[in-house]
Design a protein around this motif. Structure first.
Motif, short mmCIF file in Angstrom:
data_model
loop_
_atom_site.label_atom_id
_atom_site.label_comp_id
_atom_site.label_asym_id
_atom_site.label_seq_id
_atom_site.Cartn_x
_atom_site.Cartn_y
_atom_site.Cartn_z
N LEU A 31 7.37 27.74 42.67
CA LEU A 31 8.77 27.98 42.35
C LEU A 31 9.28 29.22 43.06
N ASP A 32 8.46 30.25 43.11
CA ASP A 32 8.87 31.48 43.79
C ASP A 32 9.13 31.22 45.27
N ARG A 33 8.26 30.41 45.91
CA ARG A 33 8.47 30.10 47.34
C ARG A 33 9.74 29.27 47.52
N GLY A 34 9.99 28.34 46.60
CA GLY A 34 11.21 27.54 46.69
C GLY A 34 12.46 28.38 46.56
N LEU A 35 12.43 29.39 45.67
CA LEU A 35 13.57 30.29 45.53
C LEU A 35 13.75 31.16 46.76
N ASP A 91 0.11 24.29 33.75
CA ASP A 91 -0.63 24.99 34.80
C ASP A 91 0.06 24.74 36.14
N ALA A 92 -0.57 25.15 37.22
CA ALA A 92 0.05 25.03 38.54
C ALA A 92 0.30 23.58 38.92
N ASP A 93 -0.60 22.67 38.50
CA ASP A 93 -0.40 21.25 38.83
C ASP A 93 0.83 20.68 38.13
N HIS A 94 1.05 21.07 36.89
CA HIS A 94 2.24 20.60 36.18
C HIS A 94 3.51 21.12 36.86
N VAL A 95 3.51 22.38 37.28
CA VAL A 95 4.68 22.95 37.95
C VAL A 95 4.90 22.25 39.29
#
Length: 503
Positions: free
Chosen positions: A453-457, A487-491
């Motif tokens: 999410l941080d990279r997408g932002l 976890d990371a997979d869900h995100v």
């Protein structure tokens, strides 16, 4: 001079206020005056009530008559005050005693021959009267089926004005309501009817578990509408409070079923793409009436062939999707209607919509213009986006039969119970209702889980609202997987749902 009192109810949206109707006789030349901000329909009550009283074999006063509706600064709309006005006039003239009027509200329109006609909004009107301490109500016989849904109020039905007069005099009894019937359970389409489309079926399950909005894109005949119509069958039944709220909206809208007036399952509304803005959102002169999005409150609103809707109609949903209600201002005042629904958009990828994408004859500019009806701000509020592909011959002969609604519904209900338990202290029931700041502060995920999410932002491919919605989807995926937190997979899976484009 003589003074008579009766009580009725004014509705502002689905909120009601008790109105005192006063009739003052004497003090001038014969005539009749109505004060208290009546609308055109209520001003005509003077002629309706006079004829109804005379045709019910009662004398009409031959003196100056002043009718006041209090509070005076509250707009009064419609014909539901007729019965209260007639009784107040008769009480002022000494033709009926006032003994039974204390603590009683009177609702109903009068015909010229004295019949008591049905009106809309009886249920929310009686709820408002109960909240203000009234313990009895007289309503049209035809409205008893919904009036009986209100506990704590003695409800009586009248077919004619003469019956109300006889009851006030203690000569006759009015009709009590029948016990509310359960009715037959409404049949819902089964998910087992949908062949193939595993990604879309999974998205539908996630949408049902978390209360998320959904976009289905694909050529004609792949099952977009079939899937959307099966979403209500996956949702839990309405709680008693939700059921009463939804039923009140349907009462004001005039769409209650006589057989099963209490709405207990999530409603499903699917307007045609030619629907007007006022019909969808709500509108009208004076005070606005509820629209189709309010009828879909606590249920599902399907916009089939979404790109055929007007762009301004689609964009009008944006505020309602965020706030869960719609506020409409008109000349007589502003009203609020609840509109917390799940939006399902179904659209073809282009105007020609061939069965195979390779057969498309649309120019790129035509495709872009067609899909531009779904504006960026609207799509940003849609959590799940799925591209559906044509069914193949192999997909129609899968080794295992498609899962039925009841099987999927058990998983959905279990996930909803986990979410409701987690958010119980905050008053939310689904992940889609949770504000972003709460997810980022009180229930923050570790940086490793939110790295995508941080990279997408950082790259500008995701808005702050989109990031919050990804977090909500991630919590829903964790609930379905019976995990305590995402976890990371869900995100990553949540972000994948957001990045699937309709183009």
């Amino acid at each position: 001079m003589a003074l008579g009192h009766a009580w009725s109810v004014a509705l502002l949206g689905i909120d009601g206020r008790v109105v005192e109707v006063e009739a003052d006789l004497g003090g001038g030349m014969p005539g009749m005056k109505l004060v208290g901000l009546p609308d055109a329909g209520l001003r005509e009550a003077k002629d309706r009530v006079r004829s109804a009283v005379r045709n019910s074999q009662h004398a009409w006063p031959g003196e100056k008559l002043t009718l006041g509706l209090s509070p005076a600064n509250l707009p009064k709309l419609g014909s539901g005050y007729d019965l209260a006005i007639a009784v107040a006039v008769l009480a002022a003239g000494g033709q009926v005693p006032s003994t039974r009027l204390a603590g009683t509200v009177l609702l109903g329109e009068l015909s010229l021959d004295g019949r008591v006609r049905e009106i809309r909004g009886v249920l929310p009107g009686l709820l408002a009267a109960r909240n203000e301490g009234f313990t009895r109500a007289v309503v049209p016989v035809g409205s008893l089926f919904e009036a009986a849904l209100v506990d704590g109020v003695e409800v009586l039905g009248a077919a004619r004005l003469a019956e109300v007069v006889a009851w006030l005099r203690g000569e006759e009894a009015l009709v009590p309501p029948d016990p509310p019937g359960e009715g037959e359970p409404q049949a819902v389409p089964d998910l087992a009817d949908v062949i193939g489309q595993p990604e879309a079926r999974w998205a539908l399950e996630v949408a049902a578990a978390g209360g998320h909005h959904l976009l289905l894109t694909g050529p004609p005949g792949v099952g977009k509408t079939m899937l959307a119509k099966r979403l209500p069958g996956l949702l839990p039944p309405l709680s008693p409070a939700e059921s009463l709220e939804v039923t009140a909206v349907h009462s004001v809208h005039g769409s209650l079923s006589r057989r099963t007036p209490m709405v207990k399952i999530p409603p499903f509304v699917a307007p045609h793409h030619s629907v007007s803005l006022a019909a969808l959102i709500g509108g009208g002169s004076g005070l606005a009436a509820p629209g189709l999005i309010s009828r879909a409150h606590r249920g599902v609103l399907l916009l089939d062939e979404a790109c055929e809707f007007g762009g301004h109609v689609l964009d009008s949903l944006r505020t309602a999707l965020e706030d869960g209600e719609v506020r409409i201002a008109r000349t007589k005042g502003s009203v609020r209607y609840p509109a917390r629904f799940q939006l399902v958009l179904a659209t073809n990828p282009c105007p020609c919509a061939p069965a195979r994408e390779t057969d498309c004859t649309c120019a790129p500019s035509v495709r872009r213009r067609y899909l531009a009806k779904l504006s960026g701000p609207l799509l940003d509020r849609v959590d799940l986006r799925v591209r559906m592909r044509p069914i193949t011959a192999m997909a129609t002969h899968e080794g295992s039969a498609p899962e039925a609604t009841e099987v999927v519904r058990k998983r959905v209900l279990a996930a909803r119970e986990r979410a409701a338990a987690r958010w119980a202290g905050h008053g939310w029931r689904t992940n889609a209702e949770v504000p972003g700041p709460v997810l980022r502060r009180e229930f923050a995920l570790p940086p490793k889980a939110t790295a995508l999410l941080d990279r997408g932002l950082d790259r500008g491919i995701l808005t702050a609202r989109g990031a919050d919605r990804c977090l909500r989807i991630a919590w829903t995926l964790a609930d379905l997987a019976e995990e305590s937190r995402p976890d990371a997979d869900h995100v990553a899976a949540a972000l994948d749902f957001r990045e699937r484009s309709a183009a």
